[in-house]
Write a protein that holds these residues in place. Structure first.
Motif, mmCIF file in Angstrom:
data_model
loop_
_atom_site.group_PDB
_atom_site.id
_atom_site.type_symbol
_atom_site.label_atom_id
_atom_site.label_comp_id
_atom_site.label_asym_id
_atom_site.label_seq_id
_atom_site.Cartn_x
_atom_site.Cartn_y
_atom_site.Cartn_z
ATOM 1 N N TRP A 6 -17.095 43.334 18.702
ATOM 2 C CA TRP A 6 -17.142 41.948 18.247
ATOM 3 C C TRP A 6 -16.409 41.792 16.913
ATOM 4 C CZ3 TRP A 6 -17.234 37.207 19.426
ATOM 5 C CH2 TRP A 6 -17.598 36.236 18.500
ATOM 6 N N VAL A 159 -13.833 31.401 16.335
ATOM 7 C CA VAL A 159 -14.283 32.596 15.627
ATOM 8 C C VAL A 159 -13.492 32.777 14.319
ATOM 9 C CG1 VAL A 159 -14.449 35.116 15.752
ATOM 10 C CG2 VAL A 159 -15.115 33.728 17.710
ATOM 11 N N PHE A 164 -19.745 31.708 15.070
ATOM 12 C CA PHE A 164 -20.658 32.765 15.506
ATOM 13 C C PHE A 164 -21.113 33.684 14.369
ATOM 14 C CE2 PHE A 164 -19.303 31.443 19.705
ATOM 15 C CZ PHE A 164 -20.537 31.369 20.314
ATOM 16 N N PHE A 167 -24.872 32.861 14.358
ATOM 17 C CA PHE A 167 -25.637 33.479 15.445
ATOM 18 C C PHE A 167 -25.767 34.987 15.262
ATOM 19 C CE2 PHE A 167 -25.455 35.779 19.520
ATOM 20 C CZ PHE A 167 -26.736 35.479 19.968
ATOM 21 N N THR A 168 -24.649 35.650 14.923
ATOM 22 C CA THR A 168 -24.716 37.109 14.798
ATOM 23 C C THR A 168 -25.606 37.515 13.617
ATOM 24 O OG1 THR A 168 -22.590 36.979 13.682
ATOM 25 C CG2 THR A 168 -22.557 37.709 15.953
ATOM 26 N N GLU A 242 -23.339 27.860 20.230
ATOM 27 C CA GLU A 242 -23.897 28.745 19.201
ATOM 28 C C GLU A 242 -25.259 28.226 18.738
ATOM 29 O OE1 GLU A 242 -21.446 29.426 15.709
ATOM 30 O OE2 GLU A 242 -22.922 30.771 14.840
ATOM 31 N N LEU A 278 -17.448 32.506 26.805
ATOM 32 C CA LEU A 278 -18.417 33.403 26.172
ATOM 33 C C LEU A 278 -18.956 34.419 27.160
ATOM 34 C CD1 LEU A 278 -20.211 30.776 23.949
ATOM 35 C CD2 LEU A 278 -18.907 32.745 23.153
ATOM 36 N N PRO A 354 -25.803 26.733 13.092
ATOM 37 C CA PRO A 354 -24.942 27.829 12.625
ATOM 38 C C PRO A 354 -24.731 27.783 11.117
ATOM 39 C CG PRO A 354 -24.021 26.859 14.613
ATOM 40 C CD PRO A 354 -25.177 25.987 14.209
#
Lengths: 588, 167
Positions: A6, A159, A164, A167-168, A242, A278, A354
């Motif tokens: 990722w 990205v 994200f 989220f990550t 997200e 995704l 997010p």
């Protein structure tokens, strides 16, 4: 996909993005192709751009993006030449494309006559910076920040622009409770209109033992002239996904539904594309990034009923039934989709998540006002010069929104009213324009911020007609389940019709108020409870206009027929005879 | 009465079967409304014959299927015209002249809202939702294409130069 893969993906995306925004050789051309722009001919513009670039051998990449929000300028084209500021061009229909590219990309004339603004500082030739325009200077863009830049169908773009990261961070570094605590610190309130704190909703869903749990994104906007969720889905679809994934992780759900009104075909296809992209790279899968969190998202279309935007009706719609709301309790957090704990959040609410996770709840709550944190996306339509979408910190006044951002009235007309919060909001006069836009402030004057869709009317609008229009809408869209709403809206419509025909008397105005109180008190769901608001607010602020209809039998806007008015009532000398209360006096 | 497009032929059964196939493995109730969208798009209404097959295969009572069909504006129990015009009566379009556009279209075709011309060429309906293109008000949607701002004459012209007059 592993966390290492990722990270690698993110690095590649960031490098690719450099070529777009810091081009060394070729220019970058953006054209906005969301549904509003397409209706203005943006696809023809896009085709022509590609043709001219190829036939004339111009070094440029042509990219699609979603509207920046300046819908009154569509079709909008932006050009970024290496080493120059990005310039935004307005009304670039297909016939203007060749001329523009010839002048600026083959020649070197930035064509100030076709430009709206540029993205740098100071003047660029004769072109002013965007930050100096009335439309832009008051904005604080958080949710719309990527619109106008990224290609909404490319995950790489999202990205590269920081997508994200929220989220990550939640998934890899935070516990479920920490995520919810962050959302509570941020005090994100529901953007669909009711303003219920999302963190509390999530917390009660997390506490439920019953499984499975569901997340529903309520993207069934459905209301006339409210198009902010549509633009968010068309412009930043990955942000919506997200947001759902963060919600899913926080409450321990494995399935999310994105429920979209069927009148939004482009939003549906962009959301489906986002979900599929995704799934392809394995970010929406089982055991996401090597954790034990698995999540699936389904995009489901509605079928053309305004009431489907009500949370319980949305659930029935998703279950394949008629969208008729039910009484609460139980709340959907206890028993929602298939009787299981379900979180229903508005699209815009989830798009905030997010940012909340990435930058923290403290930071988020520093935006906006004490009662209402963060930003809000507004849509302006009607008799306003700039029909547009804009994003501001909570608390911006209606006056700034209409007369600065919206550019004032169209064709120099005189302001008459703003219907704030859509059909279930209320009409406000000039005197209320200094109220701040936040939850609970416009209520004092009988209106609300609601979903942030504002309709502006000039003096050619009859306020009785406006109340009639809203009531007709509510009657047509009432699901028919409960009597106060089904029968009440129909009888109120009949009363308003008799006012418009000139057959009503002053006592009918009192009947309208009384029946409104009953409908509000006894209706089952928000539609009925808000249905009389347009009537009550117009009666409050524009009573003189109602009295003109019922006493003088005249409609100053010349909209109502007044055909059933008694003959003698039409003769002005009789009405204005000395000793008889004039309309103005009765109003007070 | 507009001619029905569903005749229960082998071809119809094959088409319906292919549509239902797309929901293989999914919950039938969750799939019902998306499936009905496919059927409506293909046949311009929800044919009773098709509904019976869905009812049998997915074990959904006919009353539930037609309960959904009659509740939602997207579905009709009678065939719609080959051309569709939706006149936006959103709160911007309405006050900017949508009713004049509606009158022009309906007069030219001699029908009411939600009616179909006898030759099956046109159905005109009122759009109470938002097309999100308020900068084009007043606007209409003709066969999924948004057009605006329009005058009453332009709207009447659109429906006159249509298959409606070619029969």
């Amino acid at each position: 996909m592993t966390p290492q893969q990722w990270q690698e993906y993110g690095r590649r995306a960031a490098n690719a993005w450099k070529d777009v925004v810091e081009p060394q050789q070729a220019a970058t051309i953006w054209v906005s192709t969301d549904s509003g722009a397409v209706a203005s001919g943006a696809l023809d513009t896009l085709r022509e751009l590609r043709r001219v670039v190829e036939e004339r051998g111009i070094k440029a990449q042509v990219r699609q993006t979603a509207s920046f929000g300046a819908t009154w300028l569509e079709p909008v084209v932006d050009i970024l030449k290496p080493g120059r500021p990005r310039v935004m061009y307005r009304h670039v229909t297909a016939d203007k494309v060749e001329d523009l590219l010839q002048s600026y990309l083959i020649g070197d004339d930035p064509r100030a006559d076709l430009a709206y603004a540029h993205f740098g500082e100071g003047l660029y030739g004769d072109i002013r910076p965007l930050t100096s325009t009335d439309w832009f200077r008051l904005q604080k863009r958080l949710l719309l920040a990527k619109c106008g830049w990224q290609d909404p169908e490319r995950l790489e773009d999202y990205v590269a622009l920081g997508g994200f990261a929220g989220f990550t961070k939640a998934l890899l570094q935070m516990s479920q409770q920490e995520v919810i605590a962050e959302v509570k610190t941020a005090t994100v309130r529901g953007r669909g209109g009711a303003g219920f704190p999302a963190g509390i909703k999530w917390e009660s869903a997390l506490g439920e033992r019953n499984r499975p749990k569901y997340i529903i994104v309520n993207s069934h906007e459905g209301e006339p002239n409210v198009f902010k969720d549509r633009r968010l889905m068309e412009g930043d679809p990955f942000a919506v996904v997200e947001g759902v994934m963060i919600a899913g992780y926080a409450v321990g759900s494995q399935t999310g539904y994105i429920y979209i009104g069927s009148e939004y075909p482009l939003a549906i296809s962009r959301m489906e594309n986002a979900v599929n992209k995704l799934k392809e790279i394995g970010l929406l899968d089982s055991n996401i990034l090597g954790t034990d969190f698995s999540f699936d998202v389904r995009v489901v279309p509605g079928a053309g009923a305004y009431i489907s935007g009500e949370a319980s009706a949305a659930i029935y719609g998703l279950q394949g039934g008629r969208g008729m709301p039910r009484t609460k309790p139980p709340r959907s957090a206890e028993a929602g989709m298939w009787g299981k704990p379900t979180v229903v959040n508005n699209t815009e609410t989830l798009c905030n998540m997010p940012h909340v996770i990435k930058r923290g709840g403290e930071w988020f709550s520093s935006l906006g006002t004490e009662k209402s944190t963060g930003t809000k996306v507004f849509s302006l339509a009607g008799d306003v010069a700039n029909v547009c979408l804009s994003e501001h910190e909570m608390g911006i006044s209606l006056r700034d929104l209409i007369f600065v951002v919206g550019g004032g009235m169209k064709n120099g007309a005189k302001f008459r009213s703003v219907l704030a919060g859509g059909i279930s909001g209320g009409a406000l006069p000039e005197s209320a324009l200094d109220l701040p836009n936040e939850f609970g402030s416009l209520e004092a004057e009988g209106s609300m911020m609601g979903s942030g869709g504002y309709l502006i009317y000039d003096e050619g609008t009859c306020m009785v007609d406006l109340a009639w229009y809203c009531t007709r809408f509510n009657r047509d869209e009432s699901c028919g389940k409960c009597v106060p709403c089904r029968v009440g809206t129909a009888s109120q419509l009949a009363m308003l019709e008799s006012i418009k025909r000139g057959a009503a008397t002053e006592r009918d105005l009192e009947r309208l108020v009384r029946s409104s109180d009953d409908i509000i008190a006894y209706s089952l769901c928000g539609l009925g409870q808000a249905a009389p608001v347009p009537i009550l607010s117009t009666l409050k602020h524009y009573r003189d206009e109602y009295l003109e209809h019922v006493v003088e039998k005249k409609c100053r806007a010349g909209v109502c027929s007044l055909q059933d008015a008694p003959k003698h009532a039409r003769s002005e000398p009789f009405i204005l005879a000395p000793g008889r209360a004039s309309a103005g006096a009765v109003a007070r | 009465m507009v001619r029905e497009t569903w005749n229960g032929t082998q071809e119809d059964l094959r088409k319906l079967g292919a549509m239902m196939q797309r929901f293989e493995g999914r919950d039938p109730m969750e799939s019902l409304i998306p499936l009905l969208h496919y059927v409506q798009d293909e046949y311009r209404y929800i044919p009773e014959g098709a509904a019976e097959i869905i009812s049998d295969c997915w074990h959904i009572p006919m009353t539930d299927i037609f309960g959904v069909v009659t509740f939602y504006a997207d579905f009709t129990a009678e065939p719609l015209g080959r051309n569709r015009m939706s006149i936006c009566e959103g709160a911007a379009c309405y006050f900017m002249g949508a009713t004049d556009l509606a009158a022009a279209a309906l007069d030219a075709l001699n029908i009411q809202y939600n009616e179909t011309t006898p030759d099956g060429a046109w159905t005109v309906s009122r759009a109470d939702f938002c097309y999100g293109a308020c900068h084009l008000a007043p606007l209409v949607e003709v066969n999924h294409k948004i057009r605006g701002p329009l005058t009453a004459e332009q709207v009447a012209e659109t429906v006159r130069h249509s298959p409606a007059n070619e029969h």
